[in-house]
Design a protein around this motif. Sequence first.
Motif, mmCIF file in Angstrom:
data_model
loop_
_atom_site.group_PDB
_atom_site.id
_atom_site.type_symbol
_atom_site.label_atom_id
_atom_site.label_comp_id
_atom_site.label_asym_id
_atom_site.label_seq_id
_atom_site.Cartn_x
_atom_site.Cartn_y
_atom_site.Cartn_z
ATOM 1 N N HIS A 1 0.866 -1.184 0.000
ATOM 2 C CA HIS A 1 0.000 0.000 0.000
ATOM 3 C C HIS A 1 0.896 1.225 0.000
ATOM 4 N N GLU B 1 -3.703 13.020 1.399
ATOM 5 C CA GLU B 1 -4.731 12.252 2.106
ATOM 6 C C GLU B 1 -4.535 12.358 3.614
ATOM 7 N N GLU C 1 -5.511 8.165 9.053
ATOM 8 C CA GLU C 1 -6.838 7.520 8.946
ATOM 9 C C GLU C 1 -6.795 6.383 7.933
ATOM 10 N N ARG C 2 -6.072 6.599 6.842
ATOM 11 C CA ARG C 2 -5.938 5.546 5.808
ATOM 12 C C ARG C 2 -5.229 4.309 6.383
ATOM 13 N N GLN D 1 -5.413 3.305 9.444
ATOM 14 C CA GLN D 1 -6.413 2.587 10.248
ATOM 15 C C GLN D 1 -7.363 1.795 9.349
ATOM 16 N N GLU D 2 -7.776 2.398 8.229
ATOM 17 C CA GLU D 2 -8.670 1.679 7.297
ATOM 18 C C GLU D 2 -7.988 0.417 6.777
ATOM 19 N N ILE D 3 -6.740 0.577 6.344
ATOM 20 C CA ILE D 3 -6.011 -0.558 5.737
ATOM 21 C C ILE D 3 -5.831 -1.692 6.746
ATOM 22 N N THR D 4 -5.630 -1.328 8.022
ATOM 23 C CA THR D 4 -5.390 -2.367 9.044
ATOM 24 C C THR D 4 -6.686 -2.772 9.760
ATOM 25 N N GLY D 5 -7.828 -2.362 9.235
ATOM 26 C CA GLY D 5 -9.112 -2.735 9.851
ATOM 27 C C GLY D 5 -9.253 -2.174 11.255
ATOM 28 N N GLY D 6 -8.657 -1.022 11.509
ATOM 29 C CA GLY D 6 -8.774 -0.370 12.818
ATOM 30 C C GLY D 6 -7.782 -0.867 13.855
ATOM 31 N N SER E 1 -1.084 5.931 14.436
ATOM 32 C CA SER E 1 -1.180 4.787 13.500
ATOM 33 C C SER E 1 -0.819 3.463 14.157
#
Length: 322
Positions: A185, A192, A196-197, A199-204, A225
């Motif tokens: 990734h 961006e 936050e991205r 967190q999205e990529i790691t499912g929170g 992060s």
Amino acid sequence: MRAIQISHTGGPDVLEYVELDPPSAGDNEVVVKVHAIGVNYIDTYHREGAYPLPLPFTPGQEGAGEVVEVGPGISEWSVGDRVCWAMVGGSYAEYVAVPLEALNKVPDSIDFSQAAAAMLQGLTAHYLCTNVYPVDQHTTAVVHAVAGGVGLLLTQMIRSRGGTVIGTTSSAEKAQRGVDAGAQHVIRYDKEPWAERVQEITGGRGVDVVYDGVGKDTFEGSLSSLRPRGTLALYGAASGPVPPFDLQRLGALGSLIVTRPTLGHFMADHTERAWRTSELFGAIESGQLNVSIAASFALSDAPEGHRAIQSRDYSGKILLIP
Ligand code: NDP
């Protein structure tokens, strides 16, 4: 010999191309005819006076070349040997006296430019993912400035250990460089909300480790992060130094670990340096690690080399060629 000298600190133009007496080999030293010199961020800090050195001085920490004189006390090295080094001051010169404890053999299959390009940034990438936070197949890491000198090498090393890389960078071209180096990734942190991205990529969940050589601009996002008990390896400050920080906050943020490692402490003795260098060159020789040279400048154009590394326009290693 010709060399670069700094007689007062400041911008790139204080790097003067001058005539100096060549060194002779003292006890436990060799003199090397230099074929390639690596430009590193630390050279710009020395030039600017952020890390003050006594004036005048010749900057530069790493290079590669051929032994031309062997000093008393050395039996392991001979005239004609191909060698490289890191963390040896005064490397922006046609000839450098290198102490025995800093000498490494350049394998026959590796040219001087690659060797000089690999040393300081490669050894840094190696200690970061081997010792500061040992990466394995379960590790997810953020690598800031993924297309930078350390970033490209660190990304490849994390991938070769089975880890997942979330890289950050500031242009589409550099993002592609990060992907080519193996990052699964890449986030444009200039555009961006990158934390936050993550967190999205790691499912929170957050990542296990953030390798942060950018510093001021990324520090807070790097902390947010991380997973609970994650590690922030703050190894540089390309955007400026991180301001004073209240350690109490680390508890509320998830019992985080923050460390500020420096290469010198991870090449503590001859055995450690030799081991790291042999792993680095072994990976290059096997084709597992690609050392990317962004640009080579003549030694007389050292100011251009410094402008290049500080410009954000290049991806990979900047070299000076005497
Ligand atoms: P890079 O090739 O990575 O260049 C620095 C990169 O940082 C730039 O390309 C840029 O990438 C990014 N960056 C973000 N903000 C800025 C900014 N304001 N100005 C300039 N660059 C910025 O350099 P290196 O790989 O040689 O070094 C990276 C860091 O690692 C440096 O801080 C250096 O001092 C440190 N370092 C630390 C060592 C240690 O042992 N602790 C050893 C070696 C290096 P982008 O455009 O993608 O944002």
